[in-house]
Design an enzyme around this catalytic site. Structure first.
Site, short mmCIF file in Angstrom:
data_model
loop_
_atom_site.label_atom_id
_atom_site.label_comp_id
_atom_site.label_asym_id
_atom_site.label_seq_id
_atom_site.Cartn_x
_atom_site.Cartn_y
_atom_site.Cartn_z
N GLY A 17 1.18 -27.79 -28.52
CA GLY A 17 0.13 -26.81 -28.21
C GLY A 17 0.28 -26.49 -26.74
O GLY A 17 1.37 -26.20 -26.29
N GLU A 18 -0.79 -26.62 -26.02
CA GLU A 18 -0.74 -26.40 -24.57
C GLU A 18 -1.35 -27.63 -23.91
O GLU A 18 -2.54 -27.90 -24.08
CB GLU A 18 -1.51 -25.12 -24.24
N SER A 19 -0.53 -28.36 -23.19
CA SER A 19 -0.99 -29.65 -22.69
C SER A 19 -2.15 -29.52 -21.69
O SER A 19 -3.03 -30.38 -21.64
CB SER A 19 0.17 -30.44 -22.08
N CYS A 42 6.14 -32.15 -28.47
CA CYS A 42 6.05 -31.07 -27.49
C CYS A 42 4.90 -31.32 -26.51
O CYS A 42 5.03 -32.23 -25.70
CB CYS A 42 5.96 -29.73 -28.21
N ARG A 53 7.78 -29.79 -17.77
CA ARG A 53 7.22 -28.79 -18.69
C ARG A 53 8.02 -27.49 -18.64
O ARG A 53 8.59 -27.14 -17.62
CB ARG A 53 5.77 -28.49 -18.32
N ARG A 70 8.73 -23.16 -25.93
CA ARG A 70 8.33 -23.44 -24.55
C ARG A 70 8.38 -24.95 -24.29
O ARG A 70 7.43 -25.56 -23.80
CB ARG A 70 6.94 -22.86 -24.26
N HIS A 81 9.19 -29.06 -32.07
CA HIS A 81 8.22 -29.07 -33.16
C HIS A 81 8.97 -29.43 -34.45
O HIS A 81 9.79 -28.64 -34.92
CB HIS A 81 7.59 -27.69 -33.34
N GLU A 139 7.33 -29.89 -37.27
CA GLU A 139 6.38 -29.63 -38.36
C GLU A 139 6.39 -28.20 -38.87
O GLU A 139 5.72 -27.87 -39.83
CB GLU A 139 4.96 -30.01 -37.87
#
Ligand code: GLN
Length: 189
Positions: A48-50, A80, A107, A136, A171, A173
């Site tokens: 997601g977005e850390s 990720c 990142r 990303r 990812h 998944e």
């Protein structure tokens, strides 16, 4: 019977992880509160977005709870943004992390041109190459001596394990290839 597993469901790609675990025969719970870690053998921290994830984790004592979960024998699988969160040191820029994995991670390390791509990875211990997506993605820039590399892409380690912590910079998944989820479930007590 499969072990009790959860997916951290504060932000990011948790539903796809839950579906992958279900396809492997598990009945994952969506973990939105610290108290829901109770009784789990393993937890997926999704991509997601850390930074967003870190902000959302301010609402409850998540750092203490996740470190305690791991210290008491819980397994953690970070993908990720989840890999960023479990690492010891985060660069580009620096930010807080759980420090469960003896690794430094950078990142958004793949640059704009190749922000996102899919590839087939050979993973140590898995019977077939795994189709995965890098979105990303971060990159491990230093690994401690106790960290085992399970897969590399273009020589960079992309899947690593240190005891009860597994971290993937990609990812696993999204593509419907569930080999890594099945393997991880098999590692749980
Ligand atoms: N770029 C994101 C971050 O720094 C991670 C991307 C992902 O999880 N797909 O948190």
């Amino acid at each position: 019977m499969t072990a009790a597993v959860g997916v951290l469901a504060l932000q990011g790609d948790y539903e796809a992880h839950a579906k992958a675990l279900q396809r492997c025969g598990a009945a994952p719970s969506e973990v939105r509160r610290v108290a829901q870690l109770e009784g789990l053998a393993g937890l997926v921290i999704p991509g997601g977005e850390s930074t967003t994830l870190l902000n959302l984790m301010r609402d409850e004592p998540w750092f203490e709870a996740l470190r305690g979960f791991h210290a008491r024998g819980g397994s953690v699988f970070g993908t990720c943004a989840g890999a960023i969160l479990v690492s010891r040191e985060v660069r580009h820029p620096s930010q807080d992390s759980l420090g469960l994995l003896d690794a430094a991670i950078e990142r958004n390390a793949y640059g704009r041109q190749v922000d996102s791509f899919e590839t087939n990875l050979e993973v140590a211990g898995l019977p077939a190459p795994l189709s995965v997506a890098f979105i990303r993605a971060p990159r491990f820039v230093a690994l401690g001596a106790g960290v085992e590399v399970m897969a590399r892409h273009a020589e960079a380690p992309v899947l690593v394990r240190q005891g009860r912590v597994v971290a993937a910079t990609f990812h696993p998944e999204i593509t419907g290839a569930d080999g890594l989820h099945a393997w991880w479930l098999g590692t749980l007590a």
